[in-house]
Design an enzyme around this catalytic site. Structure first.
Site, PDB file in Angstrom:
ATOM      1  N   GLY A 171      -4.761  -2.575   9.595  1.00  0.00           N
ATOM      2  CA  GLY A 171      -3.991  -3.166   8.377  1.00  0.00           C
ATOM      3  C   GLY A 171      -3.108  -2.472   7.802  1.00  0.00           C
ATOM      4  CB  CYS A 172      -2.126   1.373   7.140  1.00  0.00           C
ATOM      5  SG  CYS A 172      -3.315   1.172   6.133  1.00  0.00           S
TER       6      CYS A 172
END
Length: 139
Positions: free
Chosen positions: A48-49
């Site tokens: 998710g980064c």
């Protein structure tokens, strides 16, 4: 923990504009407790980064110790904002912390949507480590 949060809030209050605060976040990235190379694996990569962020947690004497790294200097600073407050705490302290200091310094509202998503993913991973270590305490 509240003292550390207040210290961070006070540090950010020293700066008038967000460019100075971003520069401070970059400086915080240089102080990040670095993850050992052996933990820079897909298993420790935070989903998710936008940039690559590795987070590792050790459990010693009832406390969770975090180390991390990122390929982006501002992201190193952001993850250090979490680690500085939460590392060295019990799993329950980490679980119970609402991280309101991040709102108090204005971080969430000044991040791009992709960085905000990354921060949410970092928070989720830190809390998951705490839940996992708490479960091992009770086992």
């Amino acid at each position: 923990m509240k003292e550390m949060e207040q210290e961070l809030i006070s540090e950010f209050e020293l700066f008038d504009d967000w460019m100075d605060k971003y520069n401070y976040i970059i400086e915080l990235g240089k102080e990040l407790p670095m993850i050992e190379e052996q933990y820079k694996t897909a298993e420790h990569l935070i989903d998710g980064c936008q940039s690559q962020v590795w987070l590792h947690a050790d459990y010693r004497d009832g406390k969770v110790i975090f180390t991390a790294d990122s390929d982006a200097i501002i992201t190193k600073g952001i993850v250090n904002l979490l680690i500085r407050v939460l590392s060295g705490r019990t799993p329950q302290e980490i679980i119970d912390n609402d991280l309101s200091y991040l709102d108090a310094i204005g971080l969430k509202e000044h991040l791009s949507p992709t960085r905000s998503n990354g921060l949410a993913s970092m928070i989720k991973q830190v809390k998951l480590y705490a839940v996992a270590f708490k479960a091992t305490q009770q086992a």
